[in-house]
Design a protein around this motif. Sequence first.
Motif, PDB file in Angstrom:
ATOM      1  N   LEU A   1       0.826  -1.210   0.000  1.00 30.11           N
ATOM      2  CA  LEU A   1       0.000   0.000   0.000  1.00 30.11           C
ATOM      3  C   LEU A   1       0.862   1.263   0.000  1.00 30.11           C
ATOM      4  N   LEU A   2       1.944   1.243   0.762  1.00 26.80           N
ATOM      5  CA  LEU A   2       2.855   2.393   0.772  1.00 26.80           C
ATOM      6  C   LEU A   2       3.501   2.603  -0.600  1.00 26.80           C
ATOM      7  N   LEU A   3       3.897   1.495  -1.237  1.00 25.79           N
ATOM      8  CA  LEU A   3       4.479   1.616  -2.575  1.00 25.79           C
ATOM      9  C   LEU A   3       3.457   2.139  -3.582  1.00 25.79           C
ATOM     10  N   LEU A   4       2.231   1.641  -3.510  1.00 27.00           N
ATOM     11  CA  LEU A   4       1.180   2.130  -4.402  1.00 27.00           C
ATOM     12  C   LEU A   4       0.907   3.614  -4.161  1.00 27.00           C
ATOM     13  N   GLY A   5       0.890   4.028  -2.889  1.00 29.02           N
ATOM     14  CA  GLY A   5       0.711   5.440  -2.572  1.00 29.02           C
ATOM     15  C   GLY A   5       1.836   6.297  -3.136  1.00 29.02           C
ATOM     16  N   PHE A   6       3.050   5.785  -3.039  1.00 28.35           N
ATOM     17  CA  PHE A   6       4.200   6.508  -3.596  1.00 28.35           C
ATOM     18  C   PHE A   6       4.067   6.644  -5.114  1.00 28.35           C
ATOM     19  N   VAL A   7       3.737   5.537  -5.779  1.00 33.31           N
ATOM     20  CA  VAL A   7       3.555   5.576  -7.240  1.00 33.31           C
ATOM     21  C   VAL A   7       2.420   6.526  -7.604  1.00 33.31           C
ATOM     22  N   TRP A   8       1.340   6.508  -6.821  1.00 33.56           N
ATOM     23  CA  TRP A   8       0.197   7.402  -7.046  1.00 33.56           C
ATOM     24  C   TRP A   8       0.651   8.859  -7.018  1.00 33.56           C
ATOM     25  N   GLN A   9       1.461   9.210  -6.041  1.00 33.73           N
ATOM     26  CA  GLN A   9       1.925  10.595  -5.927  1.00 33.73           C
ATOM     27  C   GLN A   9       2.894  10.968  -7.045  1.00 33.73           C
TER      28      GLN A   9
ATOM     29  N   ILE B   1       0.230 -10.439 -11.916  1.00 33.57           N
ATOM     30  CA  ILE B   1       1.235  -9.825 -11.045  1.00 33.57           C
ATOM     31  C   ILE B   1       2.380  -9.265 -11.894  1.00 33.57           C
ATOM     32  N   ALA B   2       2.832 -10.047 -12.870  1.00 37.63           N
ATOM     33  CA  ALA B   2       3.934  -9.615 -13.731  1.00 37.63           C
ATOM     34  C   ALA B   2       3.555  -8.369 -14.532  1.00 37.63           C
ATOM     35  N   ILE B   3       2.346  -8.348 -15.071  1.00 36.25           N
ATOM     36  CA  ILE B   3       1.902  -7.179 -15.840  1.00 36.25           C
ATOM     37  C   ILE B   3       1.880  -5.940 -14.948  1.00 36.25           C
ATOM     38  N   PHE B   4       1.341  -6.105 -13.749  1.00 36.17           N
ATOM     39  CA  PHE B   4       1.287  -4.966 -12.820  1.00 36.17           C
ATOM     40  C   PHE B   4       2.691  -4.443 -12.528  1.00 36.17           C
ATOM     41  N   LEU B   5       3.598  -5.338 -12.178  1.00 32.67           N
ATOM     42  CA  LEU B   5       4.963  -4.905 -11.849  1.00 32.67           C
ATOM     43  C   LEU B   5       5.666  -4.301 -13.057  1.00 32.67           C
ATOM     44  N   ASN B   6       5.455  -4.869 -14.236  1.00 34.94           N
ATOM     45  CA  ASN B   6       6.074  -4.315 -15.438  1.00 34.94           C
ATOM     46  C   ASN B   6       5.568  -2.908 -15.728  1.00 34.94           C
ATOM     47  N   GLN B   7       4.333  -2.610 -15.334  1.00 39.76           N
ATOM     48  CA  GLN B   7       3.767  -1.293 -15.596  1.00 39.76           C
ATOM     49  C   GLN B   7       4.202  -0.244 -14.576  1.00 39.76           C
ATOM     50  N   VAL B   8       4.334  -0.632 -13.309  1.00 34.76           N
ATOM     51  CA  VAL B   8       4.606   0.368 -12.276  1.00 34.76           C
ATOM     52  C   VAL B   8       6.080   0.518 -11.923  1.00 34.76           C
ATOM     53  N   LEU B   9       6.903  -0.436 -12.292  1.00 35.20           N
ATOM     54  CA  LEU B   9       8.323  -0.331 -11.970  1.00 35.20           C
ATOM     55  C   LEU B   9       9.129  -0.030 -13.239  1.00 35.20           C
TER      56      LEU B   9
ATOM     57  N   GLY C   1      11.809  -0.159 -16.207  1.00 37.76           N
ATOM     58  CA  GLY C   1      12.500  -1.214 -16.932  1.00 37.76           C
ATOM     59  C   GLY C   1      11.591  -2.181 -17.649  1.00 37.76           C
ATOM     60  N   GLY C   2      10.425  -2.433 -17.132  1.00 37.81           N
ATOM     61  CA  GLY C   2       9.463  -3.300 -17.803  1.00 37.81           C
ATOM     62  C   GLY C   2       9.768  -4.782 -17.750  1.00 37.81           C
ATOM     63  N   VAL C   3      10.688  -5.204 -16.885  1.00 40.12           N
ATOM     64  CA  VAL C   3      10.983  -6.635 -16.782  1.00 40.12           C
ATOM     65  C   VAL C   3      10.881  -7.158 -15.352  1.00 40.12           C
ATOM     66  N   ALA C   4      10.549  -6.298 -14.414  1.00 38.33           N
ATOM     67  CA  ALA C   4      10.484  -6.733 -13.006  1.00 38.33           C
ATOM     68  C   ALA C   4       9.453  -7.836 -12.822  1.00 38.33           C
ATOM     69  N   GLY C   5       8.346  -7.747 -13.531  1.00 42.58           N
ATOM     70  CA  GLY C   5       7.322  -8.783 -13.434  1.00 42.58           C
ATOM     71  C   GLY C   5       7.810 -10.109 -13.968  1.00 42.58           C
ATOM     72  N   ASP C   6       8.596 -10.068 -15.038  1.00 39.98           N
ATOM     73  CA  ASP C   6       9.146 -11.302 -15.598  1.00 39.98           C
ATOM     74  C   ASP C   6      10.170 -11.915 -14.650  1.00 39.98           C
ATOM     75  N   ILE C   7      10.964 -11.069 -14.015  1.00 36.23           N
ATOM     76  CA  ILE C   7      11.923 -11.565 -13.031  1.00 36.23           C
ATOM     77  C   ILE C   7      11.186 -12.192 -11.856  1.00 36.23           C
ATOM     78  N   THR C   8      10.075 -11.583 -11.471  1.00 32.86           N
ATOM     79  CA  THR C   8       9.264 -12.138 -10.396  1.00 32.86           C
ATOM     80  C   THR C   8       8.709 -13.500 -10.793  1.00 32.86           C
ATOM     81  N   ARG C   9       8.238 -13.617 -12.041  1.00 35.63           N
ATOM     82  CA  ARG C   9       7.739 -14.921 -12.503  1.00 35.63           C
ATOM     83  C   ARG C   9       8.839 -15.966 -12.423  1.00 35.63           C
ATOM     84  N   VAL C  10      10.045 -15.598 -12.860  1.00 31.43           N
ATOM     85  CA  VAL C  10      11.171 -16.547 -12.837  1.00 31.43           C
ATOM     86  C   VAL C  10      11.489 -16.957 -11.403  1.00 31.43           C
ATOM     87  N   THR C  11      11.597 -15.995 -10.495  1.00 31.81           N
ATOM     88  CA  THR C  11      11.996 -16.339  -9.130  1.00 31.81           C
ATOM     89  C   THR C  11      10.913 -17.127  -8.408  1.00 31.81           C
ATOM     90  N   ARG C  12       9.650 -16.712  -8.560  1.00 30.29           N
ATOM     91  CA  ARG C  12       8.567 -17.444  -7.869  1.00 30.29           C
ATOM     92  C   ARG C  12       8.389 -18.841  -8.455  1.00 30.29           C
TER      93      ARG C  12
END
Length: 182
Positions: free
Chosen positions: A18-26, A85-93, A95-106
């Motif tokens: 929630l804090l990260l989403l609030g930060f991105v929102w601002q 989850i990957a799409i969300f992370l790729n959109q808000v972080l 580089g556009g690959v954080a979601g893919d890295i998350t898929r790989v690690t999980r």
Amino acid sequence: MTRLHPRLLFFLKVLICLLLLGFVWQVAGGPEILKALGDADPVWLAAGFALILPQTVLSAIRWRLVAARLGVTIGASAAISEYYIAIFLNQVLPGGVAGDITRVTRHGSALRKNASARKDTEGRGYGVAAKAVVYERTAGQIAMVALSIPGLGLWKAEAAWVAAGMLCALVALAVLAPAKGW
């Protein structure tokens, strides 16, 4: 090392999200985005949402098929939820690959856990998870470029030739990578 109570850990994870989403929102200018969405035509917004759902499900199915060809099973609901989850992370972080890295690690972590329980660790884990994600994303890029060529040809012929060259390079990469064991 002291372990946190599972409920406290869950609460901390939710709070951090929630804090990260609030930060991105601002940072992204949330109020301006809401105003722009309020001014948007609801028919086009509904059409966009209607197209996103099947596209995401089809992408998750593509990932499942690629993983299956590598000898790994991913459940349908797991693939779809991981893809969202990957799409969300790729959109808000950046580089556009954080979601893919998350898929790989999980996925890689789950594969290693399952493999160690079966005493079958060969060919399982992060390597095969990374291959599945890379191959799946490459297949998606090939499809996107291939489907863009006709539209680019109508817009500018030079752009269609550039896209056709990119398509050839992507197809060559898709053929060479598995052959070379990448």
